[in-house]
Structure formats: C-alpha cells, structure tokens
Design an enzyme around this catalytic site. Structure first.
Site, PDB file in Angstrom:
ATOM      1  N   ARG A 172       1.022  -1.110  -0.149  1.00 21.36           N
ATOM      2  CA  ARG A 172       0.300  -0.205   0.180  1.00 21.36           C
ATOM      3  C   ARG A 172       0.957   0.980  -0.044  1.00 21.36           C
ATOM      4  O   ARG A 172       0.506   2.510  -0.736  1.00 21.36           O
ATOM      5  CB  ARG A 172      -1.049  -0.010   1.230  1.00 21.36           C
ATOM      6  N   CYS A 230      -1.671   5.695   9.103  1.00 19.81           N
ATOM      7  CA  CYS A 230      -1.341   4.445   8.485  1.00 19.81           C
ATOM      8  C   CYS A 230      -2.892   5.072   7.423  1.00 19.81           C
ATOM      9  O   CYS A 230      -2.942   5.582   6.990  1.00 19.81           O
ATOM     10  CB  CYS A 230      -1.715   3.186   9.091  1.00 19.81           C
TER      11      CYS A 230
END
Length: 275
Positions: A172, A230
């Site tokens: 990611r 995050c």
C-alpha cells in the site's frame, strides 16, 4: 509505566484489592463485535465500540476521525474510567483497536493505561457471557494535548524535518494496491514501517530492545521528532504503542491516508523510496 501488560500480570491485578478498569474494544472493519463480547469476555470488562465511541462520522477528515470529546468522556466515565484509576484495554488479539483506545486515553490526559499484550487470544483465565454488569460511574474528563496529535500540515512538515512512519502494508505504501482508499501511494517523505513487523507470531510485541533497533534502523534518533500514520488512525496507533514499548515518544496523524488522499491538492508519492 510499561504500556503493555501480560495475561498473567492482568490476572493477578484483577484478583487484587485495586483491580484496573478493564475495557474490551474488539473490532473489525465490517462493524462492531459486541456480539463476540457477549459470547465471552474477561470478567468485569466493559465493551467499547470503536466506530461509535472512538471515532466521529467518516468524511473529509478520514474514515475514523476523532469523536466529540464530550461524548468520549461520557462513554469512558460510564465504563468506570477515572483519571486516578488504572485502565487496561484489550481486543481480540491484533491490538490495533486496543491501541487506538490506549492512544486516545493517553492523548486526553489519562496517565495509567496499558494494553493486554497479545489480546484476548492469549488470555487463559475464565470468560463470562452476557451484556456485562454496569460499573460504578467514573469521573473521566478528557484534557487533550497538542504534542501527541498531528494534522495533515504538521504530518507533511514532519516528513521533511523529522521522521514520519507509514504503518500500512508495504504494497500500500508503494502504491501497488489500495483496497480501501481512492488513491494509492504515500505521503512524500514518509518511511515505510509496517506495524505487523512489530509483533511476534503469537501477536505479542517483540522485546523493547529489538523494537528500538528496528526504529533506529528506520531513522529514529534521540533528537528526531517522530510521527506515524496509517489508513485511518487505527493501525498507526498500534505503531505509536510499539514505539512506546521501545521507549520512543511519537505523535499520531489520526486522519492518516484516508484524509490525505481525499484532497486532490495534496501530493502523492509511489514506489519504495520516501520521495
């Protein structure tokens, strides 16, 4: 204070004269796990719902923005929390949700809160079923500080002047996949540091010295300011907790990638390098 507590230590404290307030914050992306709590929880634990109690409505500020602090204080007080009483939080084992509650309590002024290392998965004591008993009302009043919290601008600045860690999976970060948000990549200058690498196979945190070496290798030093983000401020809280285990203070960008990527004017980096 050590920010984590083992299952055996917790069992001993719960049997003592001044047991901690115990909070169960099991959670999954699909919604609340209150049903799992009612099927079996550590005796005296009170259920806290991450989506309803630890976050506001999803929107431009991210998928899990900060909740109304008046409501947060009322929920925690109803769970028995007071500033002068120890608190232990746990979830099903991943400890991302537990870390979010740990961080929020610390950010709002509670100085004695710990996370059950390894979560409920490593608890070998008895469980009780049902909705749980209503505890005596606490008196917790949130008093947030500015040092533990980052917004988009301060996170961007920290990526240039200090160390900003991206706690998401490496793919990611690199922008190879993005299963949740509309844009793939990372904040320019951020360093990839998947929070999954902070724990052993059984879900417990790695030893403090090992974690300290890991973060040092990523660029942490005694003088650098450190921040974490995050996807939406949940797994990032787990990385802040891992840093705390290592004795390293860090701030959390709660909006994280879900807020950053929602604004098309903000730059996006891809690939394995920070910039």
């Amino acid at each position: 204070m050590n920010p984590i507590i083992s299952a055996s230590q917790l069992a001993g404290e719960l049997a003592g004269q001044n047991p901690p307030v115990l909070l169960d914050v099991r959670w999954q992306h699909q919604g609340s796990l209150r049903s799992a709590y009612e099927e079996g929880h550590i005796p005296s634990a009170v259920f806290i719902d991450l989506d309803a109690d630890l976050a506001g409505a999803a929107g431009a500020a991210g998928r899990h923005p900060l909740p109304d602090l008046g409501r947060f204080g009322a929920v925690l007080s109803a769970a028995g929390v007071s500033a002068d009483r120890d608190v232990v939080v746990y979830d099903g084992g991943q400890n991302w949700a537990a870390a979010r509650l740990w961080w929020m309590l610390r950010w709002t002024g509670h100085t004695s809160v710990r996370v059950l290392d390894g979560g409920l998965a490593l608890w070998t004591g008895p469980l009780e079923q049902g909705p749980g008993e209503t505890p005596a009302e606490g008196t917790f009043e949130p008093e947030p500080n500015s040092t533990d919290l980052l917004d988009a601008d301060s996170a961007a600045a920290l990526a240039r002047s200090g160390l900003l860690l991206d706690a998401r999976a490496g793919e990611r970060y690199r922008g190879e996949v993005e299963p949740i948000d509309s844009v793939a990549g990372h904040i320019p200058g951020a360093v990839s540091a998947p929070t999954t690498e902070n724990v052993a196979e059984d879900g417990r945190f790695k030893p403090a010295a090992e974690l300290a070496d890991r973060f040092k290798a990523l660029g942490a030093s005694g003088t650098s300011e450190i921040g974490v983000y995050c996807g939406s401020g949940v797994s990032g809280a787990h990385e802040v907790l891992a840093l705390a285990v290592a004795g390293i203070p860090a701030s959390l960008y709660v909006g994280s990638w879900s807020e950053w990527s929602a604004d098309s004017s903000r730059p996006v980096a891809t690939g394995p390098d920070p910039r």
